[in-house]
Design an enzyme around this catalytic site. Structure first.
Site, PDB file in Angstrom:
ATOM      1  N   SER A  10       1.057  -1.128  -0.089  1.00 36.67           N
ATOM      2  CA  SER A  10      -0.109   0.111   0.214  1.00 36.67           C
ATOM      3  C   SER A  10       0.841   1.564  -0.242  1.00 36.67           C
ATOM      4  O   SER A  10       1.382   1.494   0.781  1.00 36.67           O
ATOM      5  CB  SER A  10      -0.772   0.361   1.281  1.00 36.67           C
ATOM      6  OG  SER A  10      -1.353   0.914   1.253  1.00 36.67           O
ATOM      7  N   HIS A  35      -1.325  -1.372  -4.581  1.00 33.85           N
ATOM      8  CA  HIS A  35      -2.252  -1.020  -3.537  1.00 33.85           C
ATOM      9  C   HIS A  35      -2.086   0.410  -3.319  1.00 33.85           C
ATOM     10  O   HIS A  35      -1.775   1.091  -3.014  1.00 33.85           O
ATOM     11  CB  HIS A  35      -2.784  -1.769  -2.306  1.00 33.85           C
ATOM     12  CG  HIS A  35      -3.612  -1.732  -1.194  1.00 33.85           C
ATOM     13  ND1 HIS A  35      -4.632  -2.639  -1.587  1.00 33.85           N
ATOM     14  CD2 HIS A  35      -4.004  -0.500  -0.782  1.00 33.85           C
ATOM     15  CE1 HIS A  35      -5.636  -2.078  -1.177  1.00 33.85           C
ATOM     16  NE2 HIS A  35      -5.396  -1.076   0.032  1.00 33.85           N
ATOM     17  N   ASP A  37      -4.765   3.245  -1.651  1.00 36.26           N
ATOM     18  CA  ASP A  37      -5.847   3.887  -1.152  1.00 36.26           C
ATOM     19  C   ASP A  37      -6.127   5.195  -1.312  1.00 36.26           C
ATOM     20  O   ASP A  37      -5.782   6.456  -1.350  1.00 36.26           O
ATOM     21  CB  ASP A  37      -5.083   4.429   0.393  1.00 36.26           C
ATOM     22  CG  ASP A  37      -5.306   2.967   0.815  1.00 36.26           C
ATOM     23  OD1 ASP A  37      -6.134   1.955   0.551  1.00 36.26           O
ATOM     24  OD2 ASP A  37      -4.411   2.449   1.193  1.00 36.26           O
ATOM     25  N   MET A  39      -8.884   8.073  -0.584  1.00 38.61           N
ATOM     26  CA  MET A  39      -9.641   9.527   0.263  1.00 38.61           C
ATOM     27  C   MET A  39     -10.282  10.105  -0.242  1.00 38.61           C
ATOM     28  O   MET A  39      -9.677  10.653  -0.105  1.00 38.61           O
ATOM     29  CB  MET A  39      -8.923   8.934   1.749  1.00 38.61           C
ATOM     30  CG  MET A  39      -8.337   7.147   1.972  1.00 38.61           C
ATOM     31  SD  MET A  39      -7.078   7.580   3.382  1.00 38.61           S
ATOM     32  CE  MET A  39      -6.805   5.978   3.713  1.00 38.61           C
ATOM     33  N   HIS A  68      -7.966   1.108  -4.151  1.00 41.34           N
ATOM     34  CA  HIS A  68      -9.305   0.922  -3.180  1.00 41.34           C
ATOM     35  C   HIS A  68     -10.216   2.281  -2.960  1.00 41.34           C
ATOM     36  O   HIS A  68      -8.684   2.811  -2.027  1.00 41.34           O
ATOM     37  CB  HIS A  68      -8.494   0.288  -1.643  1.00 41.34           C
ATOM     38  CG  HIS A  68      -9.396  -0.195  -0.408  1.00 41.34           C
ATOM     39  ND1 HIS A  68      -8.240   0.167   0.768  1.00 41.34           N
ATOM     40  CD2 HIS A  68     -10.902   0.127  -0.502  1.00 41.34           C
ATOM     41  CE1 HIS A  68      -9.348  -0.211   1.631  1.00 41.34           C
ATOM     42  NE2 HIS A  68     -11.062  -0.216   0.932  1.00 41.34           N
ATOM     43  N   MET A  70     -12.082   4.492  -1.315  1.00 44.97           N
ATOM     44  CA  MET A  70     -12.848   4.956   0.229  1.00 44.97           C
ATOM     45  C   MET A  70     -13.649   6.639   0.381  1.00 44.97           C
ATOM     46  O   MET A  70     -12.902   7.773   0.759  1.00 44.97           O
ATOM     47  CB  MET A  70     -11.577   4.967   1.386  1.00 44.97           C
ATOM     48  CG  MET A  70     -11.655   3.250   1.650  1.00 44.97           C
ATOM     49  SD  MET A  70      -9.902   3.822   2.561  1.00 44.97           S
ATOM     50  CE  MET A  70      -9.226   3.352   1.040  1.00 44.97           C
ATOM     51  N   MET A 139     -11.415  -5.645   6.010  1.00 48.38           N
ATOM     52  CA  MET A 139     -10.213  -4.259   6.254  1.00 48.38           C
ATOM     53  C   MET A 139     -10.348  -5.028   8.543  1.00 48.38           C
ATOM     54  O   MET A 139     -11.205  -5.047   9.102  1.00 48.38           O
ATOM     55  CB  MET A 139     -11.553  -3.114   6.696  1.00 48.38           C
ATOM     56  CG  MET A 139     -11.685  -2.250   5.398  1.00 48.38           C
ATOM     57  SD  MET A 139     -10.238  -1.980   4.494  1.00 48.38           S
ATOM     58  CE  MET A 139      -8.970  -0.732   5.708  1.00 48.38           C
ATOM     59  N   ASP A 177      -6.454  -6.600   4.830  1.00 45.57           N
ATOM     60  CA  ASP A 177      -5.931  -5.387   4.335  1.00 45.57           C
ATOM     61  C   ASP A 177      -5.867  -4.597   5.972  1.00 45.57           C
ATOM     62  O   ASP A 177      -6.991  -3.454   6.431  1.00 45.57           O
ATOM     63  CB  ASP A 177      -6.797  -4.400   3.436  1.00 45.57           C
ATOM     64  CG  ASP A 177      -6.042  -3.249   3.187  1.00 45.57           C
ATOM     65  OD1 ASP A 177      -4.785  -2.030   4.323  1.00 45.57           O
ATOM     66  OD2 ASP A 177      -6.584  -2.081   2.496  1.00 45.57           O
TER      67      ASP A 177
HETATM   68  C1  DX5 Z   1      -6.491   2.072   5.177  1.00 42.15           C
HETATM   69  C2  DX5 Z   1      -6.367   1.492   3.705  1.00 42.15           C
HETATM   70  C3  DX5 Z   1      -4.995   0.359   3.561  1.00 42.15           C
HETATM   71  C4  DX5 Z   1      -3.647   1.345   4.576  1.00 42.15           C
HETATM   72  C5  DX5 Z   1      -3.016   0.299   5.604  1.00 42.15           C
HETATM   73  O1  DX5 Z   1      -7.370   2.766   4.928  1.00 42.15           O
HETATM   74  O2  DX5 Z   1      -7.348   1.203   3.838  1.00 42.15           O
HETATM   75  O3  DX5 Z   1      -4.939   0.066   2.895  1.00 42.15           O
HETATM   76  O4  DX5 Z   1      -2.111   2.264   3.690  1.00 42.15           O
HETATM   77  O5  DX5 Z   1      -2.063   0.851   6.435  1.00 42.15           O
HETATM   78  P1  DX5 Z   1      -1.059  -0.420   7.061  1.00 42.15           P
HETATM   79  O6  DX5 Z   1      -0.460  -1.522   6.425  1.00 42.15           O
HETATM   80  O7  DX5 Z   1       0.090   0.324   7.713  1.00 42.15           O
HETATM   81  O8  DX5 Z   1      -1.913  -1.025   8.293  1.00 42.15           O
HETATM   82 ZN    ZN Z   2      -6.696   0.210   1.394  1.00 41.43          ZN
END
Ligand code: DX5
Ligand code: ZN
Length: 222
Positions: A10, A35, A37, A39, A68, A70, A139, A177
């Site tokens: 990620s 990956h 993310d 947001m 991903h 969000m 998650m 994740d």
């Molecule tokens: C959280 C994300 C994850 C995050 C994981 O909302 O979806 O992908 O980056 O990070 P670590 O591995 O640091 O928990």
């Molecule tokens: Zn993620």
């Protein structure tokens, strides 16, 4: 050691001042997916980056981009992420009124469709969408931030989903994740996960190279 575990670093934990190089490094050092993310500061209480950044880093890797989302109302943005180079787009059922329709839209766009389950979301949400799902993302932290601790309570959910997949012989990846390190990865794999998303334990580890961090996760499984 050979196993079928896929590692999806990620980039949320990467150095954003050189994101392209970071993506290139993990790609050359054994990652299987990248990956990303996304947001929006609304569905989750944090902002990360959008489709233009995804497009910008696309040339730095030949690996599938595991996006991903969000974000609220992901249906508005699916095309932008497909155009930017996504190969798999994962959405949260709570982020849209019509999860089945969004998954259809993703698949019709020619990429794989994933469903993400928050820690507070039950597996029953999968009942009527599993047949059009390519990946389930469990998650193991509440979404929004990297660096949180793995929620052990989610292991039972991973096992349940593994049974659902195997009982019906679905060809669905089961991804985990949040808070993944060598210890929690072992638990997640035991419970049935086959894709490990990891940010902090790859990009912020004390290992000398990303290869060491990726291999440490990959070589956990029997
Ligand atoms: C959280 C994300 C994850 C995050 C994981 O909302 O979806 O992908 O980056 O990070 P670590 O591995 O640091 O928990
Ligand atoms: Zn993620």
């Amino acid at each position: 050691m050979e196993n079928n575990i896929l590692i999806s670093p990620s980039v949320l934990a990467a150095d954003f001042s050189k994101l392209g190089d970071e993506v290139q490094s993990v790609s050359e050092m054994g990652a299987d997916l990248i990956h990303l993310d996304i947001m929006d500061g609304n569905f989750v209480p944090n902002l990360s980056f959008g489709a233009d950044i995804v497009r910008g880093i696309r040339p730095y890797s030949n690996l599938p981009f595991d996006v991903h989302l969000m974000i609220t109302n992901p249906e508005i943005y699916i095309n932008s992420y497909v155009d930017a180079g996504a190969n798999l787009i994962t959405v949260h059922p709570e982020s849209t009124y019509h999860i089945h329709s969004v998954l259809q839209q993703i698949k019709e766009s020619g990429v794989k469709a994933g469903v993400a389950l928050n820690p507070g979301t039950s597996v029953e949400v999968l009942d009527n969408i599993i047949d059009i799902t390519d990946l389930v993302l469990v998650m193991t932290v509440n979404p929004g931030f990297g660096g949180q601790s793995f929620l052990l309570s989610q292991l039972a959910k991973i096992s349940k989903i593994r049974s659902m997949i195997d009982n019906e012989n679905y060809s669905i990846d089961l991804s985990v994740d949040g808070g993944i390190n060598s210890k929690t990865a072992a638990l997640a794999i035991d419970a049935g996960a086959n894709v490990l998303v990891a940010g902090t334990s790859i990009f912020k580890s004390d290992d000398k190279t990303y290869l060491d961090s990726i291999n440490r996760l990959r070589n956990i499984a029997p």
